[in-house]
Design a protein around this motif. Structure first.
Motif: not given
Length: 345
Positions: A154-156, A253-254, A278-279, A285-286
């Motif tokens: 969800x945060x992603x 994305x990092x 940022x992850x 794993x994302x």
């Protein structure tokens, strides 16, 4: 609801009576179960008692459940005559259902489950054949950090905030992932089949290559090598990403490494018009490029590495082989919002 670990052993007889049963028991299978019960009476946990008699914790719970239901009589294996040679079709079906109730099993756990529940003793090799027939995987588990947020996916989705509501016909957005890794000569990650214990001749000198990778869903990918992973090295790699993907707005994305969050990195990204996303913490794993690295490291682990230059060439060649495949990002793409899809389609 009371968890299994809080279920007590039923003390329907005394410890002295348990000792009498042990002294007169001739069946080695039942004797082992009686000792398990005795250790539970003496205060051992299920896991401790199971370890002392040489079985798994799961088998210990199974024995305790039987004891609580029927006492001594329930400890006697429910198969008679000689040992059964194999499972019936119905038992195979039931076993598959039982195994599906838990995320993962060791071969030994399944072997003991089959022996206790059905009275059939297979070798580990035979158990493996059965599990393969169930299409179960036999591989090293991917480790998730216990600090990983439960709502990481969800945060992603904050990616949505990085894309404007309206995208002009001439606007080109590229979504990609950045990550560093250091494959080395001493890695040993590949599973190998062999008729005997596999032996491999390798250069045991410690050689590693510090590599940066940009893995993109819709842009030009890039791999390069740096002496370190400091903020200035990250900035240098950002410039190379833009050179590979000119006239495009890049969403990168990092993970949360210190060099990625450094002021120098953030300023350089802003200067290059790269949006950094940022992850969530402890969520590698994302990041699909993690699985790209895993594939490369497996190949490196079975190669004879002559030098650092040789290692770099192998890494680069393997990256070139796999970079076009979006299979590494399949699970990640399933979380995409339609707005994000519109950017890369």
């Amino acid at each position: 609801m009371v968890g299994k670990e809080h279920i007590l052993i039923d003390r329907n007889i005394t410890l002295d009576e348990i000792n009498v049963l042990i002294r007169h028991e001739n069946n080695s299978r039942v004797l082992k179960r009686l000792y398990f019960v005795k250790f539970r009476f003496l205060g051992d946990s299920v896991e401790e008692a199971a370890t002392k008699v040489g079985v798994t914790k799961k088998t210990g719970y199974y024995w305790q459940e039987n004891w609580n239901k029927g006492g001594y009589a329930a400890l006697i294996p429910n198969f008679g005559g000689g040992r059964k040679s194999k499972l019936t079709d119905n038992q195979i079906t039931e076993l598959r259902i039982l195994l599906d109730r838990k995320d993962y099993w060791t071969t030994r756990e399944v072997l003991e489950l089959v022996k206790e529940k059905y009275g059939v003793e297979y070798s580990q090799k035979q158990i493996g054949v059965i599990l393969h027939s169930f299409n179960m995987y036999h591989s090293k588990p991917y480790i998730l950090d216990y600090r990983r947020p439960e709502n990481a996916e969800e945060i992603l989705k904050k990616l949505i905030e990085a894309v404007p509501a309206y995208i002009g016909p001439d606007d080109q957005y590229i979504i990609g992932f950045l990550d560093e890794s250091s494959p080395q000569t001493k890695a040993n990650t590949q599973r190998l089949w062999s008729f005997k214990k596999p032996l491999m001749t390798k250069n045991t000198d410690y050689i590693k290559a510090n590599a940066f990778a940009f893995y993109s869903l819709n842009g030009r990918n890039l791999i390069d090598f740096m002496e370190s992973s400091k903020a200035e090295n990250v900035c240098e790699f950002l410039v190379k990403i833009v050179e590979q993907n000119p006239k495009a707005k890049i969403i990168l994305i990092l993970d949360n490494s210190r060099s990625h969050h450094a002021d120098k990195t953030v300023r350089k990204a802003r200067e290059l018009e790269i949006t950094l996303v940022f992850l969530p913490p402890y969520s590698p794993d994302l990041n699909p490029v993690e699985f790209v690295w895993k594939t490369i490291k497996r190949e490196v682990s079975v190669r004879f590495i002559q030098s650092k230059e040789h290692l770099r060439n192998i890494i680069k060649n393997e990256f070139t082989k796999v970079e076009k495949s979006l299979s590494f990002a399949k699970k990640w793409m399933e979380t995409f919002n339609p707005q994000i899809k519109s950017v890369i389609c």
